[in-house]
Design a protein around this motif. Structure first.
Motif, PDB file in Angstrom:
ATOM      1  N   ALA A  39      -6.968  21.638  19.356  1.00  0.00           N
ATOM      2  CA  ALA A  39      -7.244  20.206  19.526  1.00  0.00           C
ATOM      3  C   ALA A  39      -5.948  19.398  19.569  1.00  0.00           C
ATOM      4  CB  ALA A  39      -8.140  19.705  18.397  1.00  0.00           C
ATOM      5  N   LYS A  40      -4.973  19.793  18.760  1.00  0.00           N
ATOM      6  CA  LYS A  40      -3.681  19.100  18.771  1.00  0.00           C
ATOM      7  C   LYS A  40      -3.013  19.256  20.126  1.00  0.00           C
ATOM      8  CE  LYS A  40       0.814  18.801  16.578  1.00  0.00           C
ATOM      9  NZ  LYS A  40       1.800  19.436  15.710  1.00  0.00           N
ATOM     10  N   HIS A  41      -3.032  20.459  20.664  1.00  0.00           N
ATOM     11  CA  HIS A  41      -2.428  20.686  21.969  1.00  0.00           C
ATOM     12  C   HIS A  41      -3.157  19.891  23.055  1.00  0.00           C
ATOM     13  CE1 HIS A  41      -0.438  24.717  20.654  1.00  0.00           C
ATOM     14  NE2 HIS A  41       0.069  23.668  20.047  1.00  0.00           N
ATOM     15  N   GLY A  42      -4.489  19.800  22.944  1.00  0.00           N
ATOM     16  CA  GLY A  42      -5.260  18.997  23.886  1.00  0.00           C
ATOM     17  C   GLY A  42      -4.887  17.527  23.820  1.00  0.00           C
ATOM     18  N   TYR A  43      -4.720  17.035  22.614  1.00  0.00           N
ATOM     19  CA  TYR A  43      -4.340  15.630  22.415  1.00  0.00           C
ATOM     20  C   TYR A  43      -2.945  15.360  22.981  1.00  0.00           C
ATOM     21  CZ  TYR A  43      -2.735  11.493  19.820  1.00  0.00           C
ATOM     22  OH  TYR A  43      -2.192  10.282  19.462  1.00  0.00           O
ATOM     23  N   ALA A  46      -3.064  15.351  26.710  1.00  0.00           N
ATOM     24  CA  ALA A  46      -3.691  14.124  27.217  1.00  0.00           C
ATOM     25  C   ALA A  46      -2.707  12.961  27.181  1.00  0.00           C
ATOM     26  CB  ALA A  46      -4.941  13.798  26.400  1.00  0.00           C
ATOM     27  N   ARG A  47      -1.906  12.900  26.145  1.00  0.00           N
ATOM     28  CA  ARG A  47      -0.895  11.833  26.053  1.00  0.00           C
ATOM     29  C   ARG A  47       0.162  11.990  27.139  1.00  0.00           C
ATOM     30  NH1 ARG A  47       2.280  11.225  21.553  1.00  0.00           N
ATOM     31  NH2 ARG A  47       2.359   9.018  21.923  1.00  0.00           N
ATOM     32  N   ARG A  48       0.616  13.234  27.342  1.00  0.00           N
ATOM     33  CA  ARG A  48       1.608  13.468  28.396  1.00  0.00           C
ATOM     34  C   ARG A  48       1.034  13.113  29.766  1.00  0.00           C
ATOM     35  NH1 ARG A  48       2.526  17.988  25.390  1.00  0.00           N
ATOM     36  NH2 ARG A  48       1.259  19.273  26.779  1.00  0.00           N
ATOM     37  N   ASN A  49      -0.183  13.583  30.031  1.00  0.00           N
ATOM     38  CA  ASN A  49      -0.809  13.309  31.322  1.00  0.00           C
ATOM     39  C   ASN A  49      -0.981  11.813  31.553  1.00  0.00           C
ATOM     40  OD1 ASN A  49      -0.972  16.032  31.913  1.00  0.00           O
ATOM     41  ND2 ASN A  49      -3.070  16.237  31.176  1.00  0.00           N
ATOM     42  N   ALA A  50      -1.354  11.097  30.512  1.00  0.00           N
ATOM     43  CA  ALA A  50      -1.512   9.646  30.644  1.00  0.00           C
ATOM     44  C   ALA A  50      -0.164   8.991  30.934  1.00  0.00           C
ATOM     45  CB  ALA A  50      -2.137   9.059  29.383  1.00  0.00           C
ATOM     46  N   GLY A  51       0.883   9.479  30.292  1.00  0.00           N
ATOM     47  CA  GLY A  51       2.226   8.912  30.499  1.00  0.00           C
ATOM     48  C   GLY A  51       2.739   9.136  31.920  1.00  0.00           C
ATOM     49  N   PHE A  52       2.310  10.234  32.544  1.00  0.00           N
ATOM     50  CA  PHE A  52       2.740  10.533  33.911  1.00  0.00           C
ATOM     51  C   PHE A  52       1.765  10.010  34.969  1.00  0.00           C
ATOM     52  CE2 PHE A  52       5.025  14.116  31.734  1.00  0.00           C
ATOM     53  CZ  PHE A  52       6.299  13.603  31.952  1.00  0.00           C
ATOM     54  N   ASN A  53       0.664   9.433  34.518  1.00  0.00           N
ATOM     55  CA  ASN A  53      -0.336   8.902  35.435  1.00  0.00           C
ATOM     56  C   ASN A  53       0.267   7.757  36.255  1.00  0.00           C
ATOM     57  OD1 ASN A  53      -2.566   7.284  36.474  1.00  0.00           O
ATOM     58  ND2 ASN A  53      -3.882   8.427  35.056  1.00  0.00           N
ATOM     59  N   ILE A  73      -1.418   4.436  26.857  1.00  0.00           N
ATOM     60  CA  ILE A  73      -1.427   5.909  26.780  1.00  0.00           C
ATOM     61  C   ILE A  73      -2.379   6.375  25.686  1.00  0.00           C
ATOM     62  CG2 ILE A  73      -0.015   7.916  26.135  1.00  0.00           C
ATOM     63  CD1 ILE A  73       2.334   6.520  27.621  1.00  0.00           C
ATOM     64  N   GLU A  74      -2.299   5.757  24.517  1.00  0.00           N
ATOM     65  CA  GLU A  74      -3.174   6.139  23.404  1.00  0.00           C
ATOM     66  C   GLU A  74      -4.638   5.898  23.735  1.00  0.00           C
ATOM     67  OE1 GLU A  74      -2.443   7.852  20.707  1.00  0.00           O
ATOM     68  OE2 GLU A  74      -0.320   7.883  21.230  1.00  0.00           O
ATOM     69  N   GLU A  80      -9.369  12.766  23.005  1.00  0.00           N
ATOM     70  CA  GLU A  80      -8.680  13.967  22.509  1.00  0.00           C
ATOM     71  C   GLU A  80      -8.146  13.751  21.099  1.00  0.00           C
ATOM     72  OE1 GLU A  80      -8.776  16.899  24.020  1.00  0.00           O
ATOM     73  OE2 GLU A  80      -9.945  15.947  25.597  1.00  0.00           O
ATOM     74  N   GLN A  81      -7.707  12.538  20.805  1.00  0.00           N
ATOM     75  CA  GLN A  81      -7.247  12.246  19.448  1.00  0.00           C
ATOM     76  C   GLN A  81      -8.408  12.349  18.465  1.00  0.00           C
ATOM     77  OE1 GLN A  81      -5.735   8.288  18.649  1.00  0.00           O
ATOM     78  NE2 GLN A  81      -4.810   8.961  16.720  1.00  0.00           N
ATOM     79  N   ARG A  82      -9.571  11.866  18.859  1.00  0.00           N
ATOM     80  CA  ARG A  82     -10.761  11.947  18.008  1.00  0.00           C
ATOM     81  C   ARG A  82     -11.098  13.413  17.729  1.00  0.00           C
ATOM     82  NH1 ARG A  82     -13.505   9.062  21.105  1.00  0.00           N
ATOM     83  NH2 ARG A  82     -12.679   7.118  20.372  1.00  0.00           N
ATOM     84  N   LYS A  83     -11.042  14.248  18.765  1.00  0.00           N
ATOM     85  CA  LYS A  83     -11.316  15.674  18.580  1.00  0.00           C
ATOM     86  C   LYS A  83     -10.305  16.301  17.620  1.00  0.00           C
ATOM     87  CE  LYS A  83     -13.267  16.260  23.189  1.00  0.00           C
ATOM     88  NZ  LYS A  83     -13.019  16.820  24.537  1.00  0.00           N
ATOM     89  N   TYR A  84      -9.053  15.902  17.757  1.00  0.00           N
ATOM     90  CA  TYR A  84      -8.003  16.413  16.869  1.00  0.00           C
ATOM     91  C   TYR A  84      -8.244  15.960  15.431  1.00  0.00           C
ATOM     92  CZ  TYR A  84      -3.290  17.001  14.901  1.00  0.00           C
ATOM     93  OH  TYR A  84      -2.219  17.330  14.106  1.00  0.00           O
ATOM     94  N   ASP A  85      -8.595  14.696  15.243  1.00  0.00           N
ATOM     95  CA  ASP A  85      -8.878  14.182  13.894  1.00  0.00           C
ATOM     96  C   ASP A  85     -10.050  14.928  13.253  1.00  0.00           C
ATOM     97  OD1 ASP A  85      -6.820  12.358  14.219  1.00  0.00           O
ATOM     98  OD2 ASP A  85      -8.144  10.665  14.675  1.00  0.00           O
ATOM     99  N   ILE A  86     -11.086  15.175  14.046  1.00  0.00           N
ATOM    100  CA  ILE A  86     -12.255  15.903  13.528  1.00  0.00           C
ATOM    101  C   ILE A  86     -11.873  17.329  13.171  1.00  0.00           C
ATOM    102  CG2 ILE A  86     -14.498  16.855  14.209  1.00  0.00           C
ATOM    103  CD1 ILE A  86     -14.911  14.197  15.792  1.00  0.00           C
ATOM    104  N   ALA A  87     -11.066  17.972  14.022  1.00  0.00           N
ATOM    105  CA  ALA A  87     -10.628  19.344  13.745  1.00  0.00           C
ATOM    106  C   ALA A  87      -9.754  19.399  12.487  1.00  0.00           C
ATOM    107  CB  ALA A  87      -9.873  19.913  14.950  1.00  0.00           C
ATOM    108  N   THR A  88      -8.937  18.383  12.292  1.00  0.00           N
ATOM    109  CA  THR A  88      -8.096  18.322  11.085  1.00  0.00           C
ATOM    110  C   THR A  88      -8.964  18.186   9.838  1.00  0.00           C
ATOM    111  OG1 THR A  88      -6.262  17.351  12.327  1.00  0.00           O
ATOM    112  CG2 THR A  88      -6.241  17.038   9.942  1.00  0.00           C
TER     113      THR A  88
END
Length: 125
Positions: A39-43, A46-53, A73-74, A80-88
């Motif tokens: 989930a962290k890698h997904g987040y 997603a941030r990188r992809n948004a930054g290059f959008n 970007i956020e 993806e951040q929500r998924k990471y928070d839930i996984a944490t």
């Protein structure tokens, strides 16, 4: 006839049961850690992809600020951040469960020692 919980035989059975639960809790923690990393890698992706959008605002004097760009970007990576928070949170819950199971095992071992001592004293062994 119901066996008392503090007999050596009952305490040994409980200890064996807790050992199985400890193995399961350890495996569940491993799985939760893997999911958290995924989930962290997904987040982060997603941030990188948004930054290059191409639609990502460009920072410029008198225009978009760094804070506004970061917020954009956020916002794009929010799912993806929500998924990471839930996984944490799930990993922490799995860790807490493992610790609780360990503590129960330690208490059970102490009870087993006490029960064995008490039964040895009453039987003269």
């Amino acid at each position: 006839m119901t066996e008392h919980a503090l007999t050596p035989a009952a305490a040994e059975r409980r200890l064996i049961e807790l050992e199985k639960q400890l193995e399961l809790a350890t495996e569940m923690l491993k799985i939760a850690r893997d999911k958290e990393v995924e989930a962290k890698h997904g987040y982060e992706a997603a941030r990188r992809n948004a930054g290059f959008n191409k639609e990502c605002p460009r920072v410029e004097r008198g225009g978009t600020t760094v804070a506004e760009r970061t917020e954009w970007i956020e916002d794009k990576a929010a799912d993806e951040q929500r998924k990471y928070d839930i996984a944490t949170a799930a990993r922490q819950a799995a860790y807490d469960h493992l610790q609780t199971t360990r503590e129960q095992g330690m208490m059970c071992m102490a009870l087993l020692r006490s029960a064995n001592t008490a039964y040895a004293m009453t039987t003269g062994a």
